[in-house]
Design an enzyme around this catalytic site. Structure first.
Site, short mmCIF file in Angstrom:
data_model
loop_
_atom_site.label_atom_id
_atom_site.label_comp_id
_atom_site.label_asym_id
_atom_site.label_seq_id
_atom_site.Cartn_x
_atom_site.Cartn_y
_atom_site.Cartn_z
N ARG A 50 0.83 -1.21 0.00
CA ARG A 50 0.00 0.00 0.00
C ARG A 50 0.86 1.26 0.00
O ARG A 50 0.52 2.26 -0.63
CB ARG A 50 -0.96 0.00 1.20
CG ARG A 50 -1.95 1.15 1.16
CD ARG A 50 -3.02 1.05 2.23
NE ARG A 50 -2.46 1.20 3.57
CZ ARG A 50 -3.17 1.08 4.69
NH1 ARG A 50 -4.45 0.80 4.63
NH2 ARG A 50 -2.61 1.22 5.87
N LYS A 149 -2.51 7.24 1.51
CA LYS A 149 -2.26 7.44 2.94
C LYS A 149 -1.16 8.49 3.07
O LYS A 149 0.02 8.17 3.24
CB LYS A 149 -1.87 6.10 3.59
CG LYS A 149 -2.18 6.08 5.07
CD LYS A 149 -2.23 4.67 5.61
CE LYS A 149 -2.16 4.64 7.12
NZ LYS A 149 -3.22 5.35 7.82
N GLU A 182 -16.03 6.81 5.74
CA GLU A 182 -15.27 6.07 6.76
C GLU A 182 -15.23 6.94 8.00
O GLU A 182 -15.90 7.97 8.08
CB GLU A 182 -13.86 5.75 6.26
CG GLU A 182 -13.03 6.97 5.90
CD GLU A 182 -11.59 6.64 5.51
OE1 GLU A 182 -11.14 5.50 5.73
OE2 GLU A 182 -10.92 7.55 4.99
N1 PMP Z 1 -9.15 5.05 7.45
C1 PMP Z 1 -8.25 5.99 7.79
C2 PMP Z 1 -8.52 7.39 7.46
C3 PMP Z 1 -7.08 5.61 8.45
O1 PMP Z 1 -6.17 6.53 8.79
C4 PMP Z 1 -6.86 4.25 8.78
C5 PMP Z 1 -5.60 3.82 9.48
N2 PMP Z 1 -5.50 4.35 10.77
C6 PMP Z 1 -7.84 3.32 8.44
C7 PMP Z 1 -8.97 3.76 7.75
C8 PMP Z 1 -7.67 1.86 8.75
O2 PMP Z 1 -6.70 1.30 7.89
P1 PMP Z 1 -5.79 0.08 8.33
O3 PMP Z 1 -6.71 -1.03 8.64
O4 PMP Z 1 -4.95 -0.19 7.14
O5 PMP Z 1 -5.01 0.51 9.51
#
Ligand code: PMP
Length: 288
Positions: A50, A149, A182
């Site tokens: 990622r 990210k 989200e």
């Molecule tokens: N959405 C956002 C905005 C995030 O920053 C994160 C990670 N903290 C997630 C979802 C969850 O992603 P992951 O399961 O890869 O940690």
């Protein structure tokens, strides 16, 4: 604590990067939050993949191979004796001039910090958390795609500030069409009958690593897993709701915008998925 920067380890107080790094000046860079359990780094390959996708999207060339990045993460855990912990992997655009142009930045910097995290109080894992919907809209997919990210988290921080003001720990962010995207630092799921549903990436969600794992676990558990566009109404009328994230793991949600979800207690499907997730984190991952 020893911090990895560009191939060397520095004591915490000496772990510094330039004030001319565009990561600081413009939030120009990318990162990953990764978790170690029981002497193994969970889903390391997926996180590094990622990171490279985020890099591609912002036209940043990471000056290491994927194998070298994975090795740097594992080495940072070893040097710090981290067997259970939280790892922050960062790639900044690097040192440049006081203008935006990323072409003036000669060399990206890569940083690895291995420490601890406790995102939410233990009590919330047991009894569930309350969340609210906030006014700050999730970044447009066509502006700064939430799939990237990036080091620019102000969109999420503005929403988090609203959550704080409302007296809760997390908040639902909608996209500009009014669909649930989200939360500020977590993906969101709902259970309705045998269905396990989460917003699609096109709604403005991060391609969460935990989200992907939980979707697989849901299929294993015989649930119908789907990614339709979802509204607040859908969540209000869900049987169960929970959030996912590397830091948060799976955390039940029992109230949204004052509406009780399901029975008002963490539900059976959520409990089952938490157990499945925990057994996976305990037994899989890249050995440190
Ligand atoms: N959405 C956002 C905005 C995030 O920053 C994160 C990670 N903290 C997630 C979802 C969850 O992603 P992951 O399961 O890869 O940690």
């Amino acid at each position: 604590m020893k911090v990895y920067i560009d191939g060397k380890f520095y004591d915490e107080q000496d772990a510094k990067i330039s004030v001319f790094d565009h990561g600081l000046l413009y939030g120009d860079g990318i990162f990953e939050g990764i978790r170690a359990y029981n002497g193994r780094v969970f889903k390391l390959k997926e996180h590094v993949e990622r990171l490279y996708y985020s890099a591609k999207a912002i036209l940043l060339t990471i000056p290491f191979t994927r194998a070298e990045v994975m090795a740097a993460v594992l080495e940072t855990c070893r040097v710090n004796n981290v067997r259970d912990g939280y790892i922050r992997l960062i790639v900044t655009r690097g040192v440049g001039t006081l203008g935006l142009n990323p072409n003036r930045c000669k060399q990206p910097s890569i940083i690895v910090i291995a420490g601890k995290i406790q995102l939410y109080p233990e009590e919330m894992y047991k009894n569930g958390m309350e969340i609210v919907t906030v006014a700050t809209t999730r970044n447009l997919v066509n502006a700064v795609n939430p799939a990237i990210k990036s080091l620019n988290y102000l969109n999420n921080i503005l929403a988090k500030i609203e959550a704080n003001i409302a007296g809760v720990e997390e908040a639902i962010m909608l996209n500009s069409d009014g669909f649930v995207a989200e939360c500020t630092g977590d993906n969101i799921f709902m259970v309705k009958g045998k269905q396990l549903l989460t917003p699609p990436l096109s709604a403005g969600a991060l391609y969460g690593i935990t989200r992907g794992v939980v979707m697989d676990l849901g299929r294993d558990a015989g649930l119908q897993v789907g990614e339709p566009n979802l509204t607040r109404y859908d969540f209000f009328n869900a049987d169960e709701c929970f959030l996912t994230g590397t830091g948060a793991e799976l955390i039940p949600v029992v109230k949204i915008d004052g509406r009780q979800i399901g029975t008002g207690q963490p539900g059976g499907v959520t409990h089952d998925l938490i157990e499945r997730y925990q057994s996976l984190t305990k037994s899989t991952g890249e050995p440190i």
